[in-house]
Design a protein around this motif. Structure first.
Motif, mmCIF file in Angstrom:
data_model
loop_
_atom_site.group_PDB
_atom_site.id
_atom_site.type_symbol
_atom_site.label_atom_id
_atom_site.label_comp_id
_atom_site.label_asym_id
_atom_site.label_seq_id
_atom_site.Cartn_x
_atom_site.Cartn_y
_atom_site.Cartn_z
ATOM 1 N N SER A 22 -4.433 8.145 -10.012
ATOM 2 C CA SER A 22 -3.667 9.355 -9.705
ATOM 3 C C SER A 22 -3.475 10.217 -10.943
ATOM 4 C CB SER A 22 -2.298 8.983 -9.107
ATOM 5 O OG SER A 22 -1.400 8.511 -10.096
ATOM 6 N N MET B 168 -4.260 2.162 -8.836
ATOM 7 C CA MET B 168 -4.078 3.355 -8.015
ATOM 8 C C MET B 168 -3.254 4.406 -8.761
ATOM 9 S SD MET B 168 -3.435 1.494 -4.329
ATOM 10 C CE MET B 168 -3.120 2.991 -3.407
ATOM 11 N N LYS C 182 0.834 -1.206 0.000
ATOM 12 C CA LYS C 182 0.000 0.000 0.000
ATOM 13 C C LYS C 182 0.870 1.260 0.000
ATOM 14 C CE LYS C 182 -3.643 -0.456 2.428
ATOM 15 N NZ LYS C 182 -4.589 -0.569 3.562
ATOM 16 N N ARG C 183 1.927 1.239 0.829
ATOM 17 C CA ARG C 183 2.826 2.395 0.889
ATOM 18 C C ARG C 183 3.519 2.625 -0.451
ATOM 19 N NH1 ARG C 183 7.675 2.002 4.971
ATOM 20 N NH2 ARG C 183 9.208 3.023 3.675
ATOM 21 N N LEU D 115 0.840 4.015 -3.005
ATOM 22 C CA LEU D 115 0.440 5.392 -2.716
ATOM 23 C C LEU D 115 1.561 6.380 -3.020
ATOM 24 C CD1 LEU D 115 -1.536 4.911 0.639
ATOM 25 C CD2 LEU D 115 -2.482 5.616 -1.570
ATOM 26 N N SER D 116 2.782 6.064 -2.598
ATOM 27 C CA SER D 116 3.894 6.997 -2.810
ATOM 28 C C SER D 116 4.238 7.119 -4.292
ATOM 29 C CB SER D 116 5.119 6.570 -1.995
ATOM 30 O OG SER D 116 5.460 5.224 -2.231
ATOM 31 N N SER E 137 2.166 6.578 -6.752
ATOM 32 C CA SER E 137 1.034 7.293 -7.361
ATOM 33 C C SER E 137 1.208 8.796 -7.194
ATOM 34 C CB SER E 137 -0.286 6.852 -6.711
ATOM 35 O OG SER E 137 -0.554 5.496 -6.982
ATOM 36 N N LEU E 138 1.696 9.217 -6.026
ATOM 37 C CA LEU E 138 1.916 10.641 -5.774
ATOM 38 C C LEU E 138 3.010 11.192 -6.685
ATOM 39 C CD1 LEU E 138 1.283 13.177 -4.181
ATOM 40 C CD2 LEU E 138 2.842 12.377 -2.374
#
Length: 455
Positions: free
Chosen positions: A143, A139, A11-12, A15-16, A18-19
């Protein structure tokens, strides 16, 4: 931890990354809705150079996308991502301090030279299990959509306050922030996803380019992004001529984008549940063509223009979500990375040629003529796509296995082909990986893993 859920590390990572992807795409997109207006003070300004400047990143991105992915396989994902983000930041600074449209074009081209999309996707694949990989990729895809939405709003709001100079400085800051995110937040992984799933394999490229099904999809993404870039060479000027100031353009873009996301949800759900992906895909192409025709003939009514832009964004977002999924499903087993590499190249070439087409068409036939030309191009895409296979039921699984030699690989292939729903099996001895292309509605992955585990 449930087997069907992302682990904290997965997940980390998702998410990172994707950012990072979003920050980069925000910088590329934010200039699109404002450059035609706020670039008028630049030396050498003309509609043609507006188009070239907006789309310049696409050419370098297209040329370097596959090589950057291959280099990440050789030298590691992180070094290539860091180098790409530094190039992106440098290009942003070049554009920020340029006083001519030619300098901005050079900066945009340098931004595109930081072609890290394939390396980011490969790193995401490295850090996730095969059964969770699609979630991580999803994800990242979301983004990109959010970055596009934010760019359509942020560009018109910020440009009157800080100008193009400020927008490019924000873009440079975003790229440098991306380096910090990758360094401090993205977990260090020592695993590596199967190469065929993530990185283009040069030996496969010629074969995949000739694949008629993939050709139709590659032409589709080329036309989609050509139309997107060409549209924003002209649309800001058209809205301004309708007495809507550039600072107010987001009043059209934001609600249209938000409503479009709501509208595509039932389209995606029905398409998946009813196995109607192809039908909705063709419908979205026609919907986009209709939106261009409506924009072409709208010159006074803000309400009509809003509805036309809403239809455009609905079609665009549906197609943007569908095309990579189709590529993934229809690509030969073990060649998804190569197929996606070619797909991305067509995508960025579309952005580059869209700028040229937009500038030339606007000069020769005006804004209405441009949108009618784009509508005709969309109808050509519809005809090309008519014979595309419905990919609703197809999926490729990649599994690890202890493969001793070619005889053992042949035995595994023969056994897997006997399972219900198996369409194709590719065994890569060097990677100790088995790719299984299946009809997912009748295929049982557990039985395949049982065969591979018992050998």
């Amino acid at each position: 931890m449930q087997a069907d859920a992302l682990t904290p590390i997965e997940k980390r990572t998702a998410l990172s990354l994707s950012l990072v992807f979003a920050l980069r795409m925000l910088g590329l997109f934010m200039i699109m809705p404002v450059f035609a207006i706020y670039g008028q003070h630049l030396i050498g300004y003309s509609p043609i150079w507006v188009g070239i400047a907006i789309g310049a990143y696409g050419l370098t991105q297209a040329l370097l996308q596959i090589p950057a992915g291959i280099l990440s396989d050789k030298f590691g994902r992180r070094p290539i991502i860091f180098a790409g983000l530094l190039l992106f930041a440098l290009g942003s600074l070049v554009a920020a301090y340029s006083e001519s449209v030619y300098g901005v074009t050079a900066g945009r081209a340098l931004q595109g030279a930081g072609a890290i999309a394939s390396a980011i996707l490969a790193l995401a694949a490295d850090a996730t299990r095969e059964e969770q990989r699609s979630k991580a990729m999803g994800m990242i895809g979301i983004s990109i959509g959010l970055a596009f939405t934010l760019a359509m709003v942020a560009g018109p709001i910020l440009a009157p306050l800080i100008g193009l100079h400020g927008l490019f400085l924000i873009t440079a800051a975003g790229a440098l922030s991306g380096i910090a995110i990758v360094h401090f937040l993205v977990p260090h992984v020592i695993s590596r996803a199967p190469r065929g799933e993530t990185i283009a394999v040069p030996a496969l490229l010629g074969q995949l380019i000739k694949n008629s099904q993939l050709q139709r999809l590659n032409i589709g993404i080329f036309i989609l992004h050509l139309a997107l870039t060409a549209m924003f060479v002209v649309l800001p000027l058209k809205l301004q001529n309708m007495h809507l100031s550039s600072a107010e353009h987001w009043h059209i873009y934001l609600p249209a984008l938000l409503l479009s996301f709501i509208l595509i949800i039932p389209m995606l759900i029905i398409a998946a549940r009813k196995n109607m992906n192809k039908q909705f895909y063709l419908f979205a192409i026609v919907l986009m063509a209709a939106s261009f025709i409506a924009i072409a003939f709208t010159s006074h009514s803000i309400a009509t223009m809003f509805i036309a832009i809403l239809l455009y964004f609905t079609a665009f977002n549906f197609l943007e979500a569908s095309l990579p999924a189709f590529i993934s499903m229809l690509a030969p087993a073990g060649a998804k990375g190569s197929a996606m590499g070619i797909y991305s190249t067509y995508q960025f070439l579309g952005a580059f040629f869209g700028g040229i087409v937009g500038g030339l068409s606007y000069k020769l036939v005006g804004s209405s003529g441009l949108f009618l030309c784009l509508a005709g191009l969309l109808l050509l895409w519809f005809l090309i796509s008519w014979k595309i296979h419905n990919p609703s039921k197809i999926r490729t699984h990649s599994c690890t296995a202890k493969i001793k030699d070619e005889q053992h690989a042949t035995l595994l292939t023969d056994q897997l082909l006997l399972l219900d729903g198996v369409l194709e099996v590719v065994v890569i001895i060097e990677e100790q990986t088995v790719y299984i292309k299946v009809n997912n509605q009748v295929f049982a992955l557990a039985k395949a893993k049982e065969i591979l585990g018992n050998q």
